[in-house]
Motif scaffolding. Structure first.
Motif, mmCIF file in Angstrom:
data_model
loop_
_atom_site.group_PDB
_atom_site.id
_atom_site.type_symbol
_atom_site.label_atom_id
_atom_site.label_comp_id
_atom_site.label_asym_id
_atom_site.label_seq_id
_atom_site.Cartn_x
_atom_site.Cartn_y
_atom_site.Cartn_z
ATOM 1 N N GLU A 117 4.186 -55.076 -96.000
ATOM 2 C CA GLU A 117 5.288 -54.472 -96.741
ATOM 3 C C GLU A 117 6.278 -55.509 -97.255
ATOM 4 O OE1 GLU A 117 7.315 -51.398 -94.782
ATOM 5 O OE2 GLU A 117 5.606 -50.010 -94.722
ATOM 6 N N CYS A 139 4.272 -56.875 -91.816
ATOM 7 C CA CYS A 139 4.320 -55.421 -91.857
ATOM 8 C C CYS A 139 5.757 -54.974 -91.565
ATOM 9 C CB CYS A 139 3.337 -54.815 -90.860
ATOM 10 S SG CYS A 139 3.721 -55.210 -89.139
ATOM 11 N N GLN A 140 6.006 -53.681 -91.538
ATOM 12 C CA GLN A 140 7.371 -53.202 -91.341
ATOM 13 C C GLN A 140 7.879 -53.575 -89.951
ATOM 14 O OE1 GLN A 140 7.780 -48.987 -91.798
ATOM 15 N NE2 GLN A 140 10.012 -49.011 -91.614
ATOM 16 N N PRO A 177 10.760 -57.815 -100.017
ATOM 17 C CA PRO A 177 9.769 -56.725 -100.075
ATOM 18 C C PRO A 177 8.632 -57.068 -101.054
ATOM 19 C CG PRO A 177 11.999 -55.872 -100.262
ATOM 20 C CD PRO A 177 12.122 -57.364 -100.379
#
Length: 611
Positions: A174, A185-186, A205
């Motif tokens: 992400e 990732c998040q 992002p």
């Protein structure tokens, strides 16, 4: 100084244009071939024209996105697995011996001893360049990290599923840390911001378009997998990690990549700038070649049209000339047949008249009385005398002496020079004559030349050439002595025949026209020994030619009273006419008769006088 990354070379518009011009069409062919290919053939190597046209993220061999791409020395990139499928070949190369394995004697006689060793090589599927594999094989080739980044960038731009986090390798990406150059990732992104060491890192992002151009994966050391390559060994000329400088590169000179990139980047820029002019030169050369090719095609098309037009016209002229020759033959046939038919009727009528007169006279003389004979004698005698004086030709008034000469010039037809003519006068070998002074006499090793005069059946001179003349000259006593003859066509009915007899003696000369001997052929020719030049003087007597010298002698053998050893007018032995002092021959234009083998004779003592 340009900053980090500023030295990297982007493709120039010219290079992009060439890439599109050369590679786009093969890419279409490969895609079309891939659609027609059966399942399971995805790894089959395509034909060379279809390779190299799949952009910068797909392998030219498997046509899939790069997987562990490696660069060949020709700067073409392929997947590692694809390169491993290529069949290598072995060549023998000369290489220096290992110093530890070199004997002392070899060092004394050869400063650099060498030996033949096998070298594995492969051919680049795109350009057919021969590539020598390093000792480690395909996996030892240089990794194309730029292609790896481009593949990752393309996956992110196309939102391709499967791009996972670089830290946990479980969740989809992400965001990206621009400082660590890792995809997050998040969950890992939140943890990355909470950690004290990475709180200040710039995390962007992945949906931000600015991040697409800044994606760079950290390049890890191939030996120490957990360490990033951030140093550069000057001695080995390769990037290394911190653990490498503590091990194999401990005593080598090294520095941070950020510190050495300027020097090496600038040298690459200089090399690039010195190479780019060659592209412009080659582009101009390519334009000139294409222009010449276009001009050549236009020229060939024009010449082809000219050749076609010329040949069509020539064929038309030849056909027209053929029709004229056939019509001429038909006219000659009709003319000659009519003439022969008229002569036949005349001869038949005369024969009938003669037969009637002869039969009547025989019947009268056999069956008639004396009175009847005397009564009809005048009429019969008058008729027989008239028939006896009748004029008629024994032979036909026409002949078949018609021939076709393909080499004969026939003028122009339709503006083209044509050959081939109907000749009504045929040569008669029995009427042909040989002319020349060298027909019956010749000298050894001197050229003999005479002329053949061709005539027709009426004995008239032929005014054209083209006849087949065969001449053979052979020694009568030596069957293997056959002379080489030359026949020159003078194109006026005469032929010059020449040859050189190598040995004296009798020869047989055969001259044939159309396979038949000419008049007087074959005939005998006597070849005499080589003409001997006179060494004396052609004089009236020795007394006159020597100015009254008593010691002057002559080969005629004549002497004079008073002690004169030579000849004189009216004295003993004088031949009575002018003669040669060297041999006594009385013909001025003759061969010298003096013989070397007669030196012991009295005549050999005679000395000639040279005025």
């Amino acid at each position: 100084m340009p900053g980090e990354g500023a030295w990297r070379c982007n493709e120039s518009p010219t290079a992009q244009l060439l890439s599109r011009h050369v590679l786009e069409k093969p890419r279409e062919m490969s895609e079309r071939e891939a659609e027609q290919a059966p399942q399971g053939a995805g790894m089959q190597i395509s034909s060379p024209p279809a390779l190299g046209g799949l952009g910068r993220t797909r392998c030219p061999m498997c046509m899939e996105l790069f997987k562990v791409p490696r660069i060949l020395p020709c700067l073409h990139t392929f997947c590692t697995t694809c390169l491993e499928q290529l069949e290598p070949f072995s060549v023998l190369v000369l290489r220096p011996l290992d110093p530890g394995k070199t004997s002392e004697g070899a060092r004394l006689w050869d400063k650099q001893p060498q030996q033949l060793e096998p070298q594995l090589s492969i051919l680049c599927p795109v350009c057919d360049t021969e590539v020598d594999l390093p000792p480690g094989g395909v996996k030892a080739l240089t990794m194309d990290h730029l292609a790896i980044d481009e593949v990752l960038l393309q996956n992110l731009q196309e939102d391709t599923p499967g791009v996972v986090c670089d830290l946990c390798s479980d969740r989809e990406v992400e965001s990206r840390c621009l400082t660590c150059k890792v995809n997050l990732c998040q969950f890992c992104s939140q943890a990355h911001r909470r950690q004290k060491k990475t709180t200040s890192h710039s995390v962007m992002p992945m949906k931000d378009p600015k991040g697409y151009s800044q994606i760079k994966r950290p390049i890890m050391c191939s030996i120490h997998r957990a360490k990033e390559l951030n140093l550069f060994c000057e001695q080995c000329d390769q990037p290394v990690c911190r653990d490498c400088v503590l091990g194999d590169h401990r005593e080598h000179t090294y520095d941070l990549i950020n510190n050495v990139i300027h020097k090496h980047g600038n040298s690459m820029w200089e090399l690039l700038h010195s190479t780019q002019p060659h592209m412009d030169t080659l582009e101009r050369a390519l334009a000139q070649i294409e222009g010449m090719g276009s001009a050549l095609r236009s020229r060939m098309d024009a010449l082809s049209a000219d050749v076609q037009e010329f040949c069509d016209g020539y064929i038309t002229a030849i056909r027209e000339h053929r029709d004229q020759l056939l019509k001429q033959l038909e006219d000659l046939r009709i003319q000659k047949e009519n003439s022969l038919h008229l002569q036949k009727l005349q001869v038949e009528q005369l024969l009938a008249d003669l037969r009637t007169g002869v039969e009547f006279t025989e019947r009268l003389l056999s069956n008639g009385s004396d009175l009847e004979i005397l009564i009809t004698k005048g009429v019969v005698a008058s008729r027989l005398k008239k028939l006896k004086k009748a004029d008629y030709n024994v032979g036909p008034g026409e002949d078949d002496g018609i021939c076709f000469s393909p080499q004969e010039k026939a003028g122009q037809c339709g503006g083209y020079e044509v050959f081939g003519a109907i000749l009504t006068k045929g040569v008669d070998p029995a009427k042909c004559l040989l002319q020349g002074e060298d027909i019956h006499k010749a000298w050894e090793k001197q050229q003999v030349t005479f002329t053949l005069l061709c005539r027709d059946i009426l004995g008239e001179h032929m005014d054209r050439g083209g006849e087949h003349i065969r001449v053979s000259v052979s020694h009568k006593n030596k069957k293997d002595c056959v002379l080489k003859t030359m026949v020159q066509d003078n194109n006026n009915g005469t032929y010059t025949i020449s040859f050189v007899p190598e040995e004296p003696g009798p020869y047989t000369v055969c001259v044939c026209v159309r396979g038949q001997h000419v008049q007087g052929s074959p005939y005998k020719m006597m070849v005499k020994r080589k003409f001997r030049q006179h060494q004396g003087v052609f004089h009236c007597c020795s007394f006159c030619s020597s100015g009254g010298q008593k010691s002057a002698r002559c080969a005629c053998g004549g002497t004079m009273a008073g002690g004169y050893q030579g000849c004189g007018h009216g004295h003993k032995g004088h031949p009575g006419r002018r003669h040669w002092s060297c041999c006594g021959a009385t013909e001025e234009k003759s061969a010298c008769l003096w013989k070397v083998e007669a030196e012991s004779s009295q005549r050999s003592l005679v000395r000639t006088v040279a005025l």
